[in-house]
Design a protein around this motif. Sequence first.
Motif, PDB file in Angstrom:
ATOM      1  N   ARG A   1       2.185  -5.898   6.189  1.00 31.09           N
ATOM      2  CA  ARG A   1       2.998  -6.320   4.582  1.00 31.09           C
ATOM      3  C   ARG A   1       3.629  -7.444   4.989  1.00 31.09           C
ATOM      4  O   ARG A   1       3.892  -7.539   6.075  1.00 31.09           O
ATOM      5  CB  ARG A   1       3.715  -5.067   4.231  1.00 31.09           C
ATOM      6  CG  ARG A   1       2.580  -4.050   3.743  1.00 31.09           C
ATOM      7  CD  ARG A   1       3.620  -3.168   2.386  1.00 31.09           C
ATOM      8  NE  ARG A   1       3.223  -2.092   1.697  1.00 31.09           N
ATOM      9  CZ  ARG A   1       2.830  -1.267   2.161  1.00 31.09           C
ATOM     10  NH1 ARG A   1       3.606  -0.115   2.224  1.00 31.09           N
ATOM     11  NH2 ARG A   1       2.141  -0.092   1.184  1.00 31.09           N
TER      12      ARG A   1
ATOM     13  N   GLU B   1       8.968  -0.525   7.572  1.00 30.84           N
ATOM     14  CA  GLU B   1       8.354  -0.597   6.204  1.00 30.84           C
ATOM     15  C   GLU B   1       9.818  -0.500   5.859  1.00 30.84           C
ATOM     16  O   GLU B   1       9.881  -0.633   5.056  1.00 30.84           O
ATOM     17  CB  GLU B   1       6.930  -0.093   6.037  1.00 30.84           C
ATOM     18  CG  GLU B   1       5.431  -0.619   6.837  1.00 30.84           C
ATOM     19  CD  GLU B   1       4.883  -0.483   5.910  1.00 30.84           C
ATOM     20  OE1 GLU B   1       3.603  -0.610   6.146  1.00 30.84           O
ATOM     21  OE2 GLU B   1       4.571   1.216   5.622  1.00 30.84           O
TER      22      GLU B   1
ATOM     23  N   ASN C   1      -4.923   4.276  11.372  1.00 30.96           N
ATOM     24  CA  ASN C   1      -5.058   6.158  10.064  1.00 30.96           C
ATOM     25  C   ASN C   1      -6.142   6.912  10.652  1.00 30.96           C
ATOM     26  O   ASN C   1      -7.371   6.208  11.100  1.00 30.96           O
ATOM     27  CB  ASN C   1      -5.724   5.247   9.227  1.00 30.96           C
ATOM     28  CG  ASN C   1      -5.527   6.551   7.780  1.00 30.96           C
ATOM     29  OD1 ASN C   1      -4.442   7.534   8.021  1.00 30.96           O
ATOM     30  ND2 ASN C   1      -6.272   6.620   6.570  1.00 30.96           N
TER      31      ASN C   1
ATOM     32  N   ARG D   1       5.276   2.621  10.103  1.00 31.89           N
ATOM     33  CA  ARG D   1       6.186   3.687   8.443  1.00 31.89           C
ATOM     34  C   ARG D   1       7.978   3.354   8.105  1.00 31.89           C
ATOM     35  O   ARG D   1       8.181   2.839   7.581  1.00 31.89           O
ATOM     36  CB  ARG D   1       5.739   4.628   8.205  1.00 31.89           C
ATOM     37  CG  ARG D   1       4.644   5.417   7.937  1.00 31.89           C
ATOM     38  CD  ARG D   1       4.091   4.505   6.373  1.00 31.89           C
ATOM     39  NE  ARG D   1       3.146   4.443   5.831  1.00 31.89           N
ATOM     40  CZ  ARG D   1       1.828   3.939   5.804  1.00 31.89           C
ATOM     41  NH1 ARG D   1       1.976   2.033   5.902  1.00 31.89           N
ATOM     42  NH2 ARG D   1       0.983   3.618   5.156  1.00 31.89           N
TER      43      ARG D   1
ATOM     44  N   PHE E   1      -4.271   0.050   9.122  1.00 30.24           N
ATOM     45  CA  PHE E   1      -3.044  -0.120   8.335  1.00 30.24           C
ATOM     46  C   PHE E   1      -3.352  -1.507   7.568  1.00 30.24           C
ATOM     47  O   PHE E   1      -3.171  -2.222   8.413  1.00 30.24           O
ATOM     48  CB  PHE E   1      -1.729   0.920   7.923  1.00 30.24           C
ATOM     49  CG  PHE E   1      -1.878   2.120   8.157  1.00 30.24           C
ATOM     50  CD1 PHE E   1      -2.390   3.227   7.867  1.00 30.24           C
ATOM     51  CD2 PHE E   1      -1.473   2.978   9.059  1.00 30.24           C
ATOM     52  CE1 PHE E   1      -2.230   4.600   7.525  1.00 30.24           C
ATOM     53  CE2 PHE E   1      -2.057   4.562   9.629  1.00 30.24           C
ATOM     54  CZ  PHE E   1      -2.190   5.188   8.741  1.00 30.24           C
TER      55      PHE E   1
ATOM     56  N   ARG F   1      12.981  -2.030   3.274  1.00 27.40           N
ATOM     57  CA  ARG F   1      12.579  -1.380   2.533  1.00 27.40           C
ATOM     58  C   ARG F   1      13.785  -1.344   1.873  1.00 27.40           C
ATOM     59  O   ARG F   1      14.663  -1.733   0.947  1.00 27.40           O
ATOM     60  CB  ARG F   1      11.771  -0.788   1.747  1.00 27.40           C
ATOM     61  CG  ARG F   1      11.693   0.183   0.382  1.00 27.40           C
ATOM     62  CD  ARG F   1      10.848   0.355   0.118  1.00 27.40           C
ATOM     63  NE  ARG F   1       9.457   0.911   0.665  1.00 27.40           N
ATOM     64  CZ  ARG F   1       8.596   1.741   1.559  1.00 27.40           C
ATOM     65  NH1 ARG F   1       9.226   3.229   1.309  1.00 27.40           N
ATOM     66  NH2 ARG F   1       7.906   1.600   2.017  1.00 27.40           N
TER      67      ARG F   1
ATOM     68  N   THR G   1       5.119   9.092   6.616  1.00 25.26           N
ATOM     69  CA  THR G   1       5.447   8.386   6.019  1.00 25.26           C
ATOM     70  C   THR G   1       6.469   9.150   5.123  1.00 25.26           C
ATOM     71  O   THR G   1       7.658   8.526   5.361  1.00 25.26           O
ATOM     72  CB  THR G   1       4.563   8.607   5.038  1.00 25.26           C
ATOM     73  OG1 THR G   1       3.623   7.914   5.395  1.00 25.26           O
ATOM     74  CG2 THR G   1       5.466   7.388   3.983  1.00 25.26           C
TER      75      THR G   1
ATOM     76  N   LYS H   1      10.579   7.316   6.198  1.00 23.85           N
ATOM     77  CA  LYS H   1      11.444   6.696   4.641  1.00 23.85           C
ATOM     78  C   LYS H   1      12.589   7.250   4.700  1.00 23.85           C
ATOM     79  O   LYS H   1      13.600   6.848   4.470  1.00 23.85           O
ATOM     80  CB  LYS H   1      10.827   7.169   3.334  1.00 23.85           C
ATOM     81  CG  LYS H   1      10.941   6.799   2.668  1.00 23.85           C
ATOM     82  CD  LYS H   1      10.957   7.171   0.977  1.00 23.85           C
ATOM     83  CE  LYS H   1       8.608   7.035   1.276  1.00 23.85           C
ATOM     84  NZ  LYS H   1       8.254   7.821  -0.290  1.00 23.85           N
TER      85      LYS H   1
END
Lengths: 392, 64
Positions: free
Chosen positions: A54, A8, A31, A5, A51, A12, A292, A296
């Motif tokens: 991406r 990612e 998971n 996460r 998972f 992002r 998650t 972020k």
Amino acid sequence: MGGLRVAEALRRFGYAGPVTAIGDEPHAPYNRPPLSKEVLATEVSHEAVAFPQRPATEDVNWVLGTRAVSANLANSTVTDDTGLVHEYSAMIIATGLRPKRIQVPNGDLQGRHVVRTLEDAIALRAELIEGARIVILGAGFIGCEVAATARKLGCAVTVVAPGVHPIVRPLGTDLAKELQRRHEEQGVAFRMKSSVADLVGVERVTGVTLDSGEQLDCDVFIEAIGSDPNVEWLDGNDLELSNGVLTNNDLQAIRVDGTVVENVFAVGDVARFANPVFDGEPRRVEHWNIPTDSAKRVGQVLAASLAGDAVALAAAKNKPFAPIPSFWSDQYDMHLLAYGLLGLADEIRLIEGQILGDCVFGYYRRGQMVGVCGIGLRSVVQSFRKEFQLEA
Amino acid sequence: MTIKIDVDMTKCQHYGQCVFEAPDIFRLNSDDKLEYTAEADDSERANIEAAIDVCPMQAIRIVE
Ligand SMILES: Cc1cc2nc3c(=O)[nH]c(=O)nc-3n(C[C@H](O)[C@H](O)[C@H](O)COP(=O)(O)OP(=O)(O)OC[C@H]3O[C@@H](n4cnc5c(N)ncnc54)[C@H](O)[C@@H]3O)c2cc1C
Ligand code: SF4
């Protein structure tokens, strides 16, 4: 999970530089929750729990099957178990937890299990055959979920645990009692206020001896008594590691002297942070949404600071990190959904439905709602989620 | 451009976590069951990606 996460989130928020992810498991991130639930009941495979990958993180350098053995924060390096030294501009600690084990005189036996990794679940699944006698030590979420799954598979299940009722912390007496009743209705036997003093068997476990002296025969013994944070590899850096990695609100690691390490972060189960939704007390939160949410935050703060973008950094820090803890649990046809930190409550009330059917409980501390938990009635539970949203 | 969304209803447990991330796509109906719009504008992509991340059952996919 937290590691994936973060990668990612960094992408992002615009970070395009190199990312190395070191993980001691042989698999790409997967998971965990299904490992005690539906996947354990069917066929356990990496494919069933992996998972999705991406495009944005395709160029992450995954160093799998490799353990980080030490870190040197002064030099900004991590050493892995092949002896390789990795230099970093920033390090994110996402090493999670490992199951606690009991120490007993006759402990070196086959047929002992825990459930944390895919390998654990595969090994356990192979022994959950119809008619097998299972003893589970620990009546927390994982112990209860495994009990339900093992019943579904036709095993005879006894749960041994020190508490008065299963998951009495954090659910509270009423809900916990009802949970026990539903488990008993499904054929699970309980030995509450008990512990395992020793195992019986030569080579393979054939039973357990309780602290009361009672002996239970079994073919499989499962330990589900909580977990310890994986932080030993960080020793020697003066970090505050007494219970996971203590961090500030941006998830930056804090030293024992209280100073902050700007380029070292922690996410997920291992991070201990204060959540302004509740108070200033730092806690570790072992819920699935935390990797998650914390990733972020780290991705946003770190991407801005690596880019030297003071405006973006200020914007990232402008809003406090205040994740809404959420968890769920599936046992038989019972679906629990909860928000908040139930364990903080000094008062618990039924607020909707009936305890014998679908119901919702509110959890309050000094009159203020700190958690909500329901069996079924998801829309009702969801309608309380905003209670845990920090006012803008 | 539109994107197609697929939810594996054999996996979905109707927790509705997706609803908070992409309320224009996902909702729980009066029976507490998930309903969703199978096609969305590309402008929803970030929200749908977020919904994919928070789905406990990992049931949501974007089919290009
Ligand atoms: C069986 C089970 C059921 C669960 N069910 C639920 C549920 O229903 N609801 C819920 O909210 N939560 C549930 N959880 C909790 C949830 O899965 C965790 O909160 C989540 O996985 C935490 O993610 P993480 O990234 O912090 O840690 P992890 O996913 O544990 O990742 C940490 C990784 O780091 C690796 N590692 C450790 N030390 C090192 C090292 N020195 N070097 C390299 N790698 C290392 C570990 O092997 C692991 O792969 C469950 C957990 C389990 C085990
Ligand atoms: S978050 Fe996942 S499991 Fe929950 S309702 Fe949405 S698709 Fe279903």
